[in-house]
Motif scaffolding. Sequence first.
Motif, PDB file in Angstrom:
ATOM      1  N   UNK A  93       2.291  -9.780  35.714  1.00  0.00           N
ATOM      2  CA  UNK A  93       2.426  -8.373  36.256  1.00  0.00           C
ATOM      3  C   UNK A  93       3.098  -7.296  35.286  1.00  0.00           C
ATOM      4  N   UNK A  94       4.120  -8.090  34.698  1.00  0.00           N
ATOM      5  CA  UNK A  94       4.987  -7.187  33.958  1.00  0.00           C
ATOM      6  C   UNK A  94       4.275  -6.658  32.673  1.00  0.00           C
ATOM      7  N   UNK A  95       3.582  -7.665  31.956  1.00  0.00           N
ATOM      8  CA  UNK A  95       3.144  -7.332  30.716  1.00  0.00           C
ATOM      9  C   UNK A  95       1.843  -6.533  31.203  1.00  0.00           C
ATOM     10  N   UNK A  96       1.135  -6.736  32.243  1.00  0.00           N
ATOM     11  CA  UNK A  96       0.054  -5.795  32.398  1.00  0.00           C
ATOM     12  C   UNK A  96       0.493  -4.460  32.616  1.00  0.00           C
ATOM     13  N   UNK A  97       1.555  -4.131  33.461  1.00  0.00           N
ATOM     14  CA  UNK A  97       2.021  -2.936  33.757  1.00  0.00           C
ATOM     15  C   UNK A  97       2.491  -2.267  32.246  1.00  0.00           C
ATOM     16  N   UNK A  98       3.090  -3.195  31.366  1.00  0.00           N
ATOM     17  CA  UNK A  98       3.396  -2.566  30.199  1.00  0.00           C
ATOM     18  C   UNK A  98       2.444  -1.977  29.096  1.00  0.00           C
ATOM     19  N   UNK A  99       1.253  -2.593  29.305  1.00  0.00           N
ATOM     20  CA  UNK A  99       0.022  -2.666  28.680  1.00  0.00           C
ATOM     21  C   UNK A  99      -0.645  -1.241  29.127  1.00  0.00           C
ATOM     22  N   UNK A 100      -0.569  -0.969  30.457  1.00  0.00           N
ATOM     23  CA  UNK A 100      -0.784  -0.016  30.929  1.00  0.00           C
ATOM     24  C   UNK A 100      -0.295   1.190  30.860  1.00  0.00           C
ATOM     25  N   UNK A 101       1.253   1.211  30.734  1.00  0.00           N
ATOM     26  CA  UNK A 101       1.838   2.162  30.398  1.00  0.00           C
ATOM     27  C   UNK A 101       1.795   2.604  28.784  1.00  0.00           C
ATOM     28  N   UNK A 102       1.597   1.669  27.889  1.00  0.00           N
ATOM     29  CA  UNK A 102       1.481   2.066  26.722  1.00  0.00           C
ATOM     30  C   UNK A 102       0.304   2.790  26.507  1.00  0.00           C
ATOM     31  N   UNK A 103      -0.884   2.467  27.391  1.00  0.00           N
ATOM     32  CA  UNK A 103      -2.220   3.274  27.033  1.00  0.00           C
ATOM     33  C   UNK A 103      -2.113   4.716  27.744  1.00  0.00           C
ATOM     34  N   UNK A 104      -1.384   4.817  28.895  1.00  0.00           N
ATOM     35  CA  UNK A 104      -1.013   6.289  29.258  1.00  0.00           C
ATOM     36  C   UNK A 104      -0.288   6.868  28.291  1.00  0.00           C
ATOM     37  N   UNK A 105       0.763   6.397  27.652  1.00  0.00           N
ATOM     38  CA  UNK A 105       1.340   6.984  26.835  1.00  0.00           C
ATOM     39  C   UNK A 105       0.770   7.656  25.580  1.00  0.00           C
ATOM     40  N   UNK A 106      -0.291   6.754  24.958  1.00  0.00           N
ATOM     41  CA  UNK A 106      -1.180   7.018  24.013  1.00  0.00           C
ATOM     42  C   UNK A 106      -2.162   8.055  24.539  1.00  0.00           C
ATOM     43  N   UNK A 107      -2.543   8.080  25.578  1.00  0.00           N
ATOM     44  CA  UNK A 107      -3.569   9.093  26.387  1.00  0.00           C
ATOM     45  C   UNK A 107      -2.855  10.550  26.647  1.00  0.00           C
ATOM     46  N   UNK A 108      -1.651  10.284  26.796  1.00  0.00           N
ATOM     47  CA  UNK A 108      -0.805  11.663  27.150  1.00  0.00           C
ATOM     48  C   UNK A 108      -0.791  12.409  25.935  1.00  0.00           C
ATOM     49  N   UNK A 109      -0.117  11.671  24.769  1.00  0.00           N
ATOM     50  CA  UNK A 109       0.016  12.240  23.582  1.00  0.00           C
ATOM     51  C   UNK A 109      -1.273  12.814  22.718  1.00  0.00           C
ATOM     52  N   UNK A 110      -2.432  12.364  23.095  1.00  0.00           N
ATOM     53  CA  UNK A 110      -3.711  12.632  22.579  1.00  0.00           C
ATOM     54  C   UNK A 110      -3.976  14.178  23.177  1.00  0.00           C
ATOM     55  N   UNK A 111      -3.792  14.036  24.744  1.00  0.00           N
ATOM     56  CA  UNK A 111      -4.251  15.108  25.534  1.00  0.00           C
ATOM     57  C   UNK A 111      -3.194  16.338  25.224  1.00  0.00           C
ATOM     58  N   UNK A 112      -1.990  16.309  24.931  1.00  0.00           N
ATOM     59  CA  UNK A 112      -1.245  17.501  24.264  1.00  0.00           C
ATOM     60  C   UNK A 112      -1.572  17.794  23.013  1.00  0.00           C
ATOM     61  N   UNK A 113      -1.884  16.863  22.125  1.00  0.00           N
ATOM     62  CA  UNK A 113      -2.413  17.318  20.854  1.00  0.00           C
ATOM     63  C   UNK A 113      -3.900  17.999  20.746  1.00  0.00           C
ATOM     64  N   UNK A 114      -4.700  17.593  21.769  1.00  0.00           N
ATOM     65  CA  UNK A 114      -6.158  18.272  21.913  1.00  0.00           C
ATOM     66  C   UNK A 114      -5.810  19.669  22.682  1.00  0.00           C
ATOM     67  N   UNK A 115      -4.960  19.711  23.393  1.00  0.00           N
ATOM     68  CA  UNK A 115      -4.745  21.221  24.180  1.00  0.00           C
ATOM     69  C   UNK A 115      -4.574  22.255  23.186  1.00  0.00           C
TER      70      UNK A 115
END
Length: 279
Positions: free
Chosen positions: A26-48
Amino acid sequence: MKKQKSQYEIFREKIKIILYGTDTILGRMFDLILLGLILLSVLLIMLDTVQGISSKYHDQLLICEWIITVFFTIEYILRIISIQKPVKYIISFYGIIDLLAVLPMYLSIFFPGASILSIVRALRFLRLFKILHIPQINHQSLQLKEAIDASKEKILVFIYFVLISTIIIGSLMYLVEGKESGFTSIPMGIYWTIVTLTTVGYGDISPQTPLGQFIAAFVMILGYGIIAVPTGIVTAEFAKSSLKNNAVNSKKTCKKCQSQIHFDNAKYCYQCGTELPNN
């Protein structure tokens, strides 16, 4: 009789396993989801910030950013309540980064445009080193940290010397060149000196007199040395740290400093350079 755990304590333990248990599924799954959201967030900010995309999809991008911000906020709160010493996490490096990851979006309510500062979320990618658990990477990062800690005093002294040099050179250029060449004040002269020392050379201000050009040439040459010095300091400390971690307690003892930390086949003491005994 053993005291039965309350529902709140059980909840805290489960959350702690998910948030901090990088060795659990569960911990590793959460960490992978977290890293994915961080990457998505950075991309959204740049695209904006891209005018063509922002003009069409600004509202959608903003909604996505707020959804991710709410997720990060809940995660930050859960990290605080799930550990025994929340203050230790709050003031830790990762705790400060996690807080900085959510603050800009809330600040944008009062200060439009502050949401761009959410790009600091990229720093959360540093958690990747904790998640991967690769011994070689962890070992090298520890050595680099030790090298930077060991050389910070030397670097501070070096920066102090550079600051004094820039003030003197900037003042000298102001006297030599004057307002006619763009050196309208001593701060402007210091600005030119810093730009020249760092070998950036914007070209917005340039000396016109032979003496000023001679000083400029000297500053340019000095700039290469200034770039090399901090690198050399950290590299030397890194090599020192690497040797300390790889060396063993040898049977040889230095007569001068009594150190035993060196390789068995070493001829000279690592600490002071004194020749080691043969036996």
